[in-house]
Design a protein around this motif. Structure first.
Motif, mmCIF file in Angstrom:
data_model
loop_
_atom_site.group_PDB
_atom_site.id
_atom_site.type_symbol
_atom_site.label_atom_id
_atom_site.label_comp_id
_atom_site.label_asym_id
_atom_site.label_seq_id
_atom_site.Cartn_x
_atom_site.Cartn_y
_atom_site.Cartn_z
ATOM 1 N N ALA A 63 0.816 -1.212 0.000
ATOM 2 C CA ALA A 63 0.000 0.000 0.000
ATOM 3 C C ALA A 63 0.851 1.266 0.000
ATOM 4 C CB ALA A 63 -0.930 -0.004 1.209
ATOM 5 N N ASN A 64 1.993 1.234 0.678
ATOM 6 C CA ASN A 64 2.837 2.423 0.789
ATOM 7 C C ASN A 64 3.838 2.575 -0.347
ATOM 8 O OD1 ASN A 64 1.937 3.719 3.177
ATOM 9 N ND2 ASN A 64 2.987 2.185 4.442
ATOM 10 N N HIS A 65 4.009 1.540 -1.141
ATOM 11 C CA HIS A 65 5.005 1.592 -2.212
ATOM 12 C C HIS A 65 4.811 2.776 -3.162
ATOM 13 C CE1 HIS A 65 7.886 0.298 -5.190
ATOM 14 N NE2 HIS A 65 6.945 0.289 -6.110
ATOM 15 N N PRO A 66 3.591 3.042 -3.683
ATOM 16 C CA PRO A 66 3.422 4.214 -4.563
ATOM 17 C C PRO A 66 3.758 5.527 -3.859
ATOM 18 C CG PRO A 66 1.537 2.727 -4.744
ATOM 19 C CD PRO A 66 2.331 2.264 -3.572
ATOM 20 N N ARG A 67 3.422 5.636 -2.585
ATOM 21 C CA ARG A 67 3.747 6.856 -1.840
ATOM 22 C C ARG A 67 5.266 7.055 -1.774
ATOM 23 N NH1 ARG A 67 -0.292 4.518 1.761
ATOM 24 N NH2 ARG A 67 -2.239 5.725 1.649
ATOM 25 N N LEU A 68 5.955 5.979 -1.428
ATOM 26 C CA LEU A 68 7.404 6.069 -1.277
ATOM 27 C C LEU A 68 8.079 6.404 -2.611
ATOM 28 C CD1 LEU A 68 9.775 5.591 0.746
ATOM 29 C CD2 LEU A 68 9.958 3.325 -0.272
ATOM 30 N N GLU A 69 7.653 5.748 -3.686
ATOM 31 C CA GLU A 69 8.253 6.006 -4.996
ATOM 32 C C GLU A 69 8.026 7.451 -5.422
ATOM 33 O OE1 GLU A 69 10.099 3.663 -7.083
ATOM 34 O OE2 GLU A 69 10.194 2.982 -4.998
ATOM 35 N N LYS A 70 6.855 7.978 -5.142
ATOM 36 C CA LYS A 70 6.542 9.372 -5.477
ATOM 37 C C LYS A 70 7.454 10.328 -4.720
ATOM 38 C CE LYS A 70 2.754 12.716 -4.954
ATOM 39 N NZ LYS A 70 1.354 12.864 -4.463
ATOM 40 N N LEU A 71 7.646 10.089 -3.423
ATOM 41 C CA LEU A 71 8.487 10.965 -2.614
ATOM 42 C C LEU A 71 9.954 10.863 -3.022
ATOM 43 C CD1 LEU A 71 6.909 10.387 0.922
ATOM 44 C CD2 LEU A 71 6.851 12.510 -0.407
ATOM 45 N N LEU A 72 10.436 9.651 -3.254
ATOM 46 C CA LEU A 72 11.829 9.483 -3.652
ATOM 47 C C LEU A 72 12.108 10.098 -5.011
ATOM 48 C CD1 LEU A 72 12.728 5.859 -2.444
ATOM 49 C CD2 LEU A 72 13.241 8.047 -1.364
ATOM 50 N N ASP A 73 11.142 9.993 -5.917
ATOM 51 C CA ASP A 73 11.302 10.598 -7.237
ATOM 52 C C ASP A 73 11.395 12.118 -7.112
ATOM 53 O OD1 ASP A 73 11.205 10.340 -10.242
ATOM 54 O OD2 ASP A 73 9.436 11.601 -9.934
ATOM 55 N N GLN A 74 10.544 12.695 -6.287
ATOM 56 C CA GLN A 74 10.576 14.137 -6.066
ATOM 57 C C GLN A 74 11.894 14.556 -5.410
ATOM 58 O OE1 GLN A 74 7.470 15.486 -3.473
ATOM 59 N NE2 GLN A 74 8.005 17.661 -3.655
ATOM 60 N N TYR A 75 12.332 13.783 -4.444
ATOM 61 C CA TYR A 75 13.542 14.112 -3.710
ATOM 62 C C TYR A 75 14.784 13.998 -4.595
ATOM 63 C CZ TYR A 75 16.899 13.951 0.185
ATOM 64 O OH TYR A 75 17.934 14.197 1.049
ATOM 65 N N ALA A 76 14.812 12.981 -5.462
ATOM 66 C CA ALA A 76 15.995 12.732 -6.281
ATOM 67 C C ALA A 76 16.106 13.679 -7.469
ATOM 68 C CB ALA A 76 15.987 11.282 -6.779
ATOM 69 N N LYS A 77 14.996 14.156 -7.984
ATOM 70 C CA LYS A 77 15.026 14.993 -9.182
ATOM 71 C C LYS A 77 15.488 16.414 -8.909
ATOM 72 C CE LYS A 77 11.700 12.805 -12.301
ATOM 73 N NZ LYS A 77 10.388 12.919 -12.973
ATOM 74 N N PHE A 78 15.272 16.878 -7.685
ATOM 75 C CA PHE A 78 15.570 18.277 -7.380
ATOM 76 C C PHE A 78 16.646 18.321 -6.301
ATOM 77 C CE2 PHE A 78 11.104 17.989 -8.680
ATOM 78 C CZ PHE A 78 11.122 18.810 -9.792
ATOM 79 N N ASP A 79 17.801 18.866 -6.680
ATOM 80 C CA ASP A 79 18.927 18.883 -5.762
ATOM 81 C C ASP A 79 18.750 19.909 -4.649
ATOM 82 O OD1 ASP A 79 21.377 17.849 -4.980
ATOM 83 O OD2 ASP A 79 22.498 19.443 -5.960
#
Length: 546
Positions: A63-79
């Motif tokens: 259930a939390n996997h999509p949430r985590l992927e969304k946050l990590l993607d946001q965190y990794a894309k913007f320095d």
């Protein structure tokens, strides 16, 4: 009696299922970070170890996997994010993944205790369910490690060792080569492939990349290193990376030829070949398209990152090394100047000052009348304001130094950079070297490994000369291009048997006639052989200068 026990177990599982399903229904009212924080608290207090708890863990993780992927993607894309948002994403995601990881490890260790003598799965757990838990544990470990890399921090103690224990169980059960999808949106891959990819990510941990570069590296790695077979037998022609299951660290290059039964190996031939192709192609977008990497073609970090990965992963020009001498512990302060251009400025200024001092001594030895006839106003220009770092040398050998510095986010350091070390206890020592690795320490400091290139480097100037000139040997060849500064590295015992030049990559053309000039002498040579190179410099073979 058996029926009573069975009803009690069934009742307990039903209560457990009802508890975690109610919790999942309540997560929808929370934002993504709050949902991860709540899940961390729920799982940390969830001490059950039966089948129902396995299902609860799998369901909450799914259930939390999509949430985590969304946050990590946001965190990794913007320095650069707002500090409060950045900290909340990093901390919330990390501690959630840490708890997920520990929960899976607990369940997996329980399965290991229940293994039958024939190494078959426990009756209450199917091979698929154990594979799924192993895969998700490795994925949680990956996310946890990436988040620490993103923040330039050391991986938690025992994290790699625990992942190795997970992989050992999968090996014992013969589950490492079967493809599976660990989440609904994940492509199928084997546990061996996933394991090798995660271990390879640690090989760039000493490259001081920012999180945008680390994430891009991971994306390229998952595309270029596929269908991996992890084996316990060593083949010198194919195995350049390995992990030691006894050590708490990821992949390392083979430095010795002493394989161990605790080592695991995989081939990186295909990965190395593709990185070489992408680094040297004249049409990068087309090459990326052919390799199925078109989605990354417009990434502004791609070109520089490929050069870095070529240095880290390429087999071309790599020499297996055996460290023959121990490092000596020490504690020395040193000034450090970074980059070939800045080092050339420093050494030229130093040479100018020495020349003026020598001229002054020569004039003082002349008769008064001759000194007056040659008198002219001379002054030494001050050295340009070069940025100096201060490092502390902590270990040394005849071939290199290890040093630490306080965490400095403003000064990028990466393997392949040329540096000069100006030792505080050795006034005239100027040691030119190349950074081989940069790694984060648990204390928050950085550790830098430097390989010595020369202790006697000196400044020279190069300029091209006309190809048709017939008088090169007479020393009267006309210039055909502007001068540019370089470094001459003479032969030195224990370091180099032949002389070389360090030249700026952007100014040098191979197989051209050059005039090489220092303060007091000239030489004319045709420079052909490029021995090695990195971002902004090349090392070129030459003949000895006086």
């Amino acid at each position: 009696m058996k029926s009573i026990i069975r009803r009690l177990i069934t009742k307990k599982e039903a209560a457990s299922n009802a508890g975690h399903r109610q919790f999942l229904s309540e997560l929808h009212a929370l934002d993504d970070i709050a949902a991860l924080e709540a899940s961390t608290r729920f799982l940390s207090g969830y001490s059950e170890t039966d089948r129902a708890s396995q299902l609860a863990l799998l369901h909450i993780d799914e259930a939390n996997h999509p949430r985590l992927e969304k946050l990590l993607d946001q965190y990794a894309k913007f320095d650069k994010l707002r500090p409060e948002l950045e900290n909340r994403i990093a901390e919330g995601s990390y501690y959630y993944q840490r708890q997920i990881f520990l929960s899976y490890v607990q369940q997996i260790e329980l399965q290991q205790l229940k293994l039958t003598p024939s190494n078959t799965s426990p009756p209450e757990s199917s091979p698929y369910q154990i594979s799924l838990m192993c895969g998700r544990a490795l994925h949680a470990g990956l996310c946890m490690i990436k988040l620490r890399y993103f923040q330039q921090q050391a991986v938690p103690a025992a994290a790699w060792h625990q992942m190795f224990q997970v992989y050992r169980l999968a090996e014992r059960l013969g589950l490492t080569s079967t493809p599976l999808s660990i989440y609904a949106d994940c492509p199928e891959k084997s546990l061996a492939t996933m394991f090798a990819q995660i271990c390879m990510l640690d090989s760039i941990n000493q490259s001081s990349m920012n999180r945008v570069q680390i994430e891009l590296t991971w994306q390229l790695l998952t595309k270029l290193l596929r269908n991996v077979q992890v084996v316990d037998h060593y083949e010198e022609q194919h195995h350049f990376y390995f992990i030691d299951l006894r050590k708490d660290r990821g992949a390392r290059r083979m430095r010795t030829l002493e394989p161990s039964p605790e080592y695991r190996y995989w081939s990186t031939d295909d990965l190395s070949m593709k990185i070489e192709l992408l680094s040297n192609t004249q049409n990068l977008p087309q090459a990326m398209l052919k390799l199925g990497l078109a989605e990354f073609s417009n990434n502004p970090h791609l070109s520089s990152l490929l050069q870095q990965l070529q240095f880290d992963w390429s087999k071309s020009g790599y020499r297996r090394q055996r460290r023959k001498e121990d490092r000596q512990s020490t504690l020395l302060g040193t000034r450090v100047i970074l980059g070939l251009d800045a080092i050339c400025v420093h050494l030229r200024t130093k040479a100018d000052k020495q020349a003026l001092q020598n001229a002054h001594l020569t004039e003082n030895a002349m008769p008064l009348e001759e000194r007056l006839s040659k008198h002219s106003v001379r002054f030494s220009a001050p050295e340009p304001n070069l940025k100096n770092l201060r490092w502390t040398v902590t270990d040394m050998s005849t071939k290199g130094y290890g040093a630490t510095l306080e965490k400095d986010t403003e000064t990028p350091l990466s393997p392949g950079m040329i540096v000069i070390l100006l030792m505080e206890d050795q006034k005239d020592a100027a040691i030119v070297g190349i950074i081989k690795n940069v790694s984060a320490l648990a204390s928050g400091k950085k550790h830098i490994g430097v390989e010595i290139l020369s202790r006697k480097a000196r400044w020279v100037s190069l300029s091209t000369i006309q190809e048709t000139t017939p008088t090169i040997s007479s020393g009267t060849a006309p210039e055909n291009g502007p001068e540019f500064s370089s470094l001459y590295l003479p032969p030195e015992e224990g370091l180099a048997e032949e002389p070389t030049l360090l030249v700026p990559r952007s100014r040098f053309l191979p197989d051209i006639n050059y005039r090489i000039r220092s303060l007091n002498e000239k030489s004319f040579q045709r420079l052909v052989t490029v021995l090695e190179g990195r971002h902004d410099w090349l090392r070129v073979g030459c003949t000895s200068l006086a």
